[in-house]
Design a protein around this motif. Structure first.
Motif, PDB file in Angstrom:
ATOM      1  N   TYR A 183      39.971 -17.188  51.985  1.00 38.03           N
ATOM      2  CA  TYR A 183      38.763 -16.682  51.334  1.00 38.03           C
ATOM      3  C   TYR A 183      37.599 -17.664  51.501  1.00 38.03           C
ATOM      4  CZ  TYR A 183      40.939 -12.689  48.930  1.00 38.03           C
ATOM      5  OH  TYR A 183      41.542 -11.492  48.635  1.00 38.03           O
ATOM      6  N   GLU A 184      37.887 -18.946  51.385  1.00 41.39           N
ATOM      7  CA  GLU A 184      36.802 -19.923  51.528  1.00 41.39           C
ATOM      8  C   GLU A 184      36.241 -19.907  52.940  1.00 41.39           C
ATOM      9  OE1 GLU A 184      38.486 -23.569  50.144  1.00 41.39           O
ATOM     10  OE2 GLU A 184      38.006 -23.162  48.039  1.00 41.39           O
ATOM     11  N   GLN A 185      37.113 -19.745  53.945  1.00 38.23           N
ATOM     12  CA  GLN A 185      36.624 -19.642  55.319  1.00 38.23           C
ATOM     13  C   GLN A 185      35.832 -18.349  55.517  1.00 38.23           C
ATOM     14  OE1 GLN A 185      39.443 -20.427  58.418  1.00 38.23           O
ATOM     15  NE2 GLN A 185      40.362 -22.174  57.358  1.00 38.23           N
ATOM     16  N   ALA A 186      36.329 -17.268  54.930  1.00 41.19           N
ATOM     17  CA  ALA A 186      35.608 -15.998  55.040  1.00 41.19           C
ATOM     18  C   ALA A 186      34.240 -16.095  54.383  1.00 41.19           C
ATOM     19  CB  ALA A 186      36.432 -14.882  54.399  1.00 41.19           C
ATOM     20  N   LEU A 187      34.183 -16.715  53.208  1.00 38.02           N
ATOM     21  CA  LEU A 187      32.912 -16.815  52.491  1.00 38.02           C
ATOM     22  C   LEU A 187      31.906 -17.663  53.264  1.00 38.02           C
ATOM     23  CD1 LEU A 187      31.238 -16.171  50.004  1.00 38.02           C
ATOM     24  CD2 LEU A 187      32.251 -18.157  48.872  1.00 38.02           C
ATOM     25  N   ALA A 188      32.377 -18.799  53.792  1.00 39.77           N
ATOM     26  CA  ALA A 188      31.474 -19.642  54.568  1.00 39.77           C
ATOM     27  C   ALA A 188      30.948 -18.892  55.786  1.00 39.77           C
ATOM     28  CB  ALA A 188      32.202 -20.919  54.990  1.00 39.77           C
ATOM     29  N   GLY A 189      31.828 -18.149  56.464  1.00 37.60           N
ATOM     30  CA  GLY A 189      31.409 -17.389  57.637  1.00 37.60           C
ATOM     31  C   GLY A 189      30.428 -16.288  57.304  1.00 37.60           C
ATOM     32  N   LYS A 190      30.685 -15.575  56.214  1.00 40.89           N
ATOM     33  CA  LYS A 190      29.792 -14.475  55.831  1.00 40.89           C
ATOM     34  C   LYS A 190      28.437 -14.992  55.371  1.00 40.89           C
ATOM     35  CE  LYS A 190      33.351 -11.105  54.550  1.00 40.89           C
ATOM     36  NZ  LYS A 190      33.884 -10.216  53.490  1.00 40.89           N
ATOM     37  N   GLU A 191      28.430 -16.077  54.597  1.00 38.59           N
ATOM     38  CA  GLU A 191      27.145 -16.614  54.144  1.00 38.59           C
ATOM     39  C   GLU A 191      26.297 -17.054  55.330  1.00 38.59           C
ATOM     40  OE1 GLU A 191      27.952 -18.287  49.647  1.00 38.59           O
ATOM     41  OE2 GLU A 191      28.425 -19.600  51.328  1.00 38.59           O
ATOM     42  N   LYS A 192      26.946 -17.604  56.368  1.00 38.04           N
ATOM     43  CA  LYS A 192      26.212 -18.049  57.550  1.00 38.04           C
ATOM     44  C   LYS A 192      25.745 -16.869  58.398  1.00 38.04           C
ATOM     45  CE  LYS A 192      26.633 -21.080  61.592  1.00 38.04           C
ATOM     46  NZ  LYS A 192      27.526 -22.018  62.340  1.00 38.04           N
TER      47      LYS A 192
END
Length: 401
Positions: free
Chosen positions: A33-42
């Motif tokens: 989830y943390e990787q997904a969130l970082a990717g989506k925010e970027k």
């Protein structure tokens, strides 16, 4: 190596996070989830609806882990974003509202939980209809709320509505259906219908969870723990011990030793050891549960207060009457103050009755009489003239819907 920060791999990370959470692999879920969130925010920005979805799911994960402050921060962020992007009555917004209701339940803030659930239910019924699975999940959650409030007839009405709808829409063996089956078992146990509770929780819920999720999934362990409580009520103490030890070992491995769900099982083991006369072991369990709950939930949370009251009862058995009085008075003050309970809730009345017994032992007969009259009047009002309010207090683990 997959680059989760590039489209579409952040969506893959989100999907894996959801999968790992569902199978109880929480560390892996958090990493995904943390990787997904970082990717989506970027890639999409912090205000994109897909970003909000991952934020919401992080809230669900933190709630599973008992990290309530982090969960609330995620839910509040997701809700504000969804209300702005989708509107207050969109089904995705309402799903976060429902999750906030569950969090407030965990925190013992039942009035806030009720407000969230009622908002979610009204919205789902309007948007999806009364028999949609999302609607029925909120109906089930309202049943849990009414259980905590001691409004057992209302709880039964909610659970029966949820079960009928889920069986029709999802089938009898779907995990969401099994959660409602399990909750009905808890309700029957609270109503004193122990044979029916055992049939429902053991033959249907536990067997179904073991088949669908495996023997060590947290949903399965929740049912195992509650079966331990049922066996304890039936006087089948060896069976109760076996259930509790299985639940505790599984929860410690899956959730950690200080998770609130783990501590509930620790508290229940304390009650069992007290029944068996293993008073030193009981004290050790209660002290562990109390220290953990005070840290995780605070000194005045209803779960913390239940352990305080149980310590009071143990101190009476140990002949430590002054310590018992201190525990009971702390528990009574906490329960009266709690919006969820109040002076006539059955949990409050158990402590009132126990204080009456303690005052009688101490020769404080006027105080004892006042407690007994309070307990009797409250019992007759809340439960009917034939119900009993004596004894220790067991804590049911509620499944996640």
């Amino acid at each position: 190596m997959i680059d989760y920060f590039s489209d579409p791999f952040y969506e893959v990370a989100h999907t894996f996070g959801k999968f790992y959470r569902e199978v109880g692999q929480y560390e892996e879920a958090e990493r995904m989830y943390e990787q997904a969130l970082a990717g989506k925010e970027k890639a999409l920005g912090p205000n994109h609806t897909s970003t909000h979805s991952t934020v919401n799911n992080l809230g669900l994960l933190y709630s599973d882990l008992g990290q309530h402050e982090e969960a609330k921060r995620m839910y509040d962020q997701a809700l504000a974003g969804k209300e702005k992007a989708l509107g207050p009555n969109h089904t995705s917004t309402l799903a976060t509202v429902d999750s906030l209701g569950q969090l407030y339940m965990d925190l013992g803030q039942l009035e806030e939980a009720k407000r969230m659930y009622e908002r979610a239910l009204a919205g789902f019924e309007k948007a999806l209809g009364p028999n949609h699975t999302e609607t029925l999940i909120t109906v089930d959650n309202l049943g849990q709320l009414y259980m905590d409030l001691g409004q057992l007839e209302e709880a039964k009405r909610m659970y029966e509505r949820a079960l009928a709808g889920k069986e029709k829409a999802l089938g009898p063996n779907h995990t969401s259906t099994l959660i409602t089956v399990h909750n009905l078992g808890l309700l029957y146990s609270n109503l004193g219908q122990h044979d029916e509770a055992k049939r429902i929780m053991y033959d249907q819920a536990l067997a179904g969870f073991e088949k669908a999720l495996g023997p060590n999934h947290t949903e399965t362990l929740t049912t195992v723990d509650n079966l331990g409580q049922l066996y304890s009520k039936l006087g089948q103490l060896e069976e109760a011990e076996r259930m509790y030890e299985r639940a505790l070992a599984g929860k410690e491995k899956a959730l950690g030793p200080n998770h609130t769900s783990t501590l509930i099982t620790v508290d229940n083991l304390g009650q069992l050891y007290s029944k068996l006369g293993w008073l030193e072991e009981a004290e050790r369990m209660y002290e562990r549960a109390l220290a953990g709950k005070e840290k995780a939930l605070g000194p005045n949370h209803t779960q913390t207060v239940i352990t305080v009251a149980n310590l009071g009862q143990l101190y009476i058995k140990l002949g430590r009457l002054e310590e018992a009085e201190r525990m009971y008075e702390r528990a009574l003050a906490g329960k009266e103050k709690a919006l969820a309970l109040g002076p006539n809730h059955t949990s409050t009345l158990i402590t009132v009755d126990n204080l009456g017994q303690l005052y009688s032992k101490l020769g404080q007969l006027e105080e004892a009489e006042r407690m007994y009259e309070w307990a009797l009047a409250g019992k007759e009002k809340a439960l009917g003239s034939t119900a009993s309010v004596k004894g220790a207090e067991q804590e049911f683990s509620m499944p996640q819907v």
